[in-house]
Design a protein around this motif. Sequence first.
Motif, mmCIF file in Angstrom:
data_model
loop_
_atom_site.group_PDB
_atom_site.id
_atom_site.type_symbol
_atom_site.label_atom_id
_atom_site.label_comp_id
_atom_site.label_asym_id
_atom_site.label_seq_id
_atom_site.Cartn_x
_atom_site.Cartn_y
_atom_site.Cartn_z
ATOM 1 N N TRP A 1 0.822 -1.213 0.000
ATOM 2 C CA TRP A 1 0.000 0.000 0.000
ATOM 3 C C TRP A 1 0.857 1.264 0.000
ATOM 4 C CZ3 TRP A 1 -1.457 -3.629 4.046
ATOM 5 C CH2 TRP A 1 -2.445 -4.506 3.620
ATOM 6 N N ARG A 2 1.986 1.198 -0.701
ATOM 7 C CA ARG A 2 2.875 2.350 -0.895
ATOM 8 C C ARG A 2 3.391 2.942 0.407
ATOM 9 N NH1 ARG A 2 0.930 6.952 -4.416
ATOM 10 N NH2 ARG A 2 -0.915 6.889 -3.083
ATOM 11 N N MET A 3 3.477 2.143 1.446
ATOM 12 C CA MET A 3 3.991 2.624 2.721
ATOM 13 C C MET A 3 5.477 2.331 2.838
ATOM 14 S SD MET A 3 1.003 1.878 5.528
ATOM 15 C CE MET A 3 1.070 0.102 5.329
ATOM 16 N N MET A 4 6.156 3.145 3.638
ATOM 17 C CA MET A 4 7.569 2.933 3.931
ATOM 18 C C MET A 4 7.770 2.977 5.437
ATOM 19 S SD MET A 4 11.023 4.949 2.725
ATOM 20 C CE MET A 4 11.140 3.997 1.208
ATOM 21 N N LEU A 5 8.550 2.022 5.944
ATOM 22 C CA LEU A 5 8.876 1.960 7.363
ATOM 23 C C LEU A 5 10.315 2.393 7.543
ATOM 24 C CD1 LEU A 5 8.052 1.102 10.256
ATOM 25 C CD2 LEU A 5 8.967 -1.172 9.713
ATOM 26 N N LEU A 6 10.536 3.385 8.391
ATOM 27 C CA LEU A 6 11.865 3.902 8.689
ATOM 28 C C LEU A 6 12.131 3.709 10.172
ATOM 29 C CD1 LEU A 6 11.542 7.264 6.721
ATOM 30 C CD2 LEU A 6 12.632 5.162 5.926
ATOM 31 N N GLY A 7 13.243 3.096 10.496
ATOM 32 C CA GLY A 7 13.584 2.841 11.888
ATOM 33 C C GLY A 7 15.000 3.250 12.210
ATOM 34 N N GLN A 8 15.217 3.631 13.445
ATOM 35 C CA GLN A 8 16.542 4.001 13.913
ATOM 36 C C GLN A 8 16.677 3.596 15.374
ATOM 37 O OE1 GLN A 8 17.425 8.177 13.624
ATOM 38 N NE2 GLN A 8 19.566 7.931 14.173
ATOM 39 N N GLY A 9 17.825 3.029 15.725
ATOM 40 C CA GLY A 9 18.058 2.630 17.102
ATOM 41 C C GLY A 9 19.511 2.768 17.471
ATOM 42 N N ALA A 10 19.777 2.929 18.761
ATOM 43 C CA ALA A 10 21.152 3.065 19.221
ATOM 44 C C ALA A 10 21.247 2.650 20.677
ATOM 45 C CB ALA A 10 21.653 4.491 19.048
ATOM 46 N N LEU A 11 22.358 2.016 21.005
ATOM 47 C CA LEU A 11 22.700 1.668 22.383
ATOM 48 C C LEU A 11 24.054 2.288 22.696
ATOM 49 C CD1 LEU A 11 21.695 -2.110 22.522
ATOM 50 C CD2 LEU A 11 20.462 -0.184 23.546
#
Length: 350
Positions: free
Chosen positions: A268-278
């Motif tokens: 459905w033309r969606m984009m998932l953007l994720g960011q993480g840090a420890l």
Amino acid sequence: MKRLLVALLVWLGMHAGGAEAADMDGRLRVTGRLLRDGNAPRDFTLSASGRGDTSDWVLGLLASAEGRYTAERWQLVGRYDGGGRAYLDFSQENTWVQAAAVEGSHALGPSLGAGLEGRVKDRRGGARAYSDLAGSAFVEYAPDARLALRLRLGAHRFFFRPDATVNFGALEAGALLRYRLARRHALSVSGEYGTRRYPGAARLAPDVPPRPMPRRSDGALLAQAGYTYKGPLALTLAYTYLETRSNSFGESMQRHRLGATVGVHLPWRMMLLGQGALGLNLYPDRIYLSPEIILLDDDEAQNMLSVRLVRPVSEHLDVELSYAAYGTRLPQNGLSYFRQVGGLGLTWRP
């Protein structure tokens, strides 16, 4: 804004190296967000129950413009970001931030180039108002499309408005190596060292007899190694080590940080953007006294996780849902920090 930035780069390029075989490009994005901030004043506490209700609604606005001008042997690149946050109840946390960067380079031969770069960031409002300026000259060696090595030498100036004793000036030297393993895989290694000078005297340890102290000076080392993959998803992994050694008691620090960013297209033309840090922060003096608080930028100093779900609703408009959490703990004094931010945003692209 987009036209102004592109026009400026074109004018500079024409005066720097002629307009023959020129190419130019520019982009503009404006994003507005309505967010719920769970820790608007960014307070540290001794326990989760040691703080009253510090949540608040916040309206955010961010505009980003960038442009590129490329001639036969010259290239000019510029970027500007400006944004603000306005809180409903915690109006003392209202903030306006501007950042700009410009780089000009000239090809000295088929694989060697040289140039100048500069950046500035200015933050107003709240308890963390500061200005950060840096400029440098660089040389770059790129024998082919797979390898690029850049060496730079420059100066850095930092102003922290709430406490002028932590203003500093620095000379810095750095290097960046990028190597593309294959079409979708790339590695990068970078390092930077700076010598910082402060206006005030160094601080004595509590158990040392009083005596005149020299001017405070620090040595700051930054090293980073990263991996990038571009395929069905975009993935970046990076390890960063930061060390500050100071002749002032309580100002030395070591930081280890492992971060990742990912982007993937969904149905459905969606984009998932994720960011993480420890991250792991260590203080050789077993306490942290510096008023250069580690919250200058939440996403640079804390453990964090953020997720954005983006979907275009028209040719020029995107809608997004976002959530981010930041946290850390200072074991020497039992203080902890936690903040959650989530909400809805709209982005316009001309």
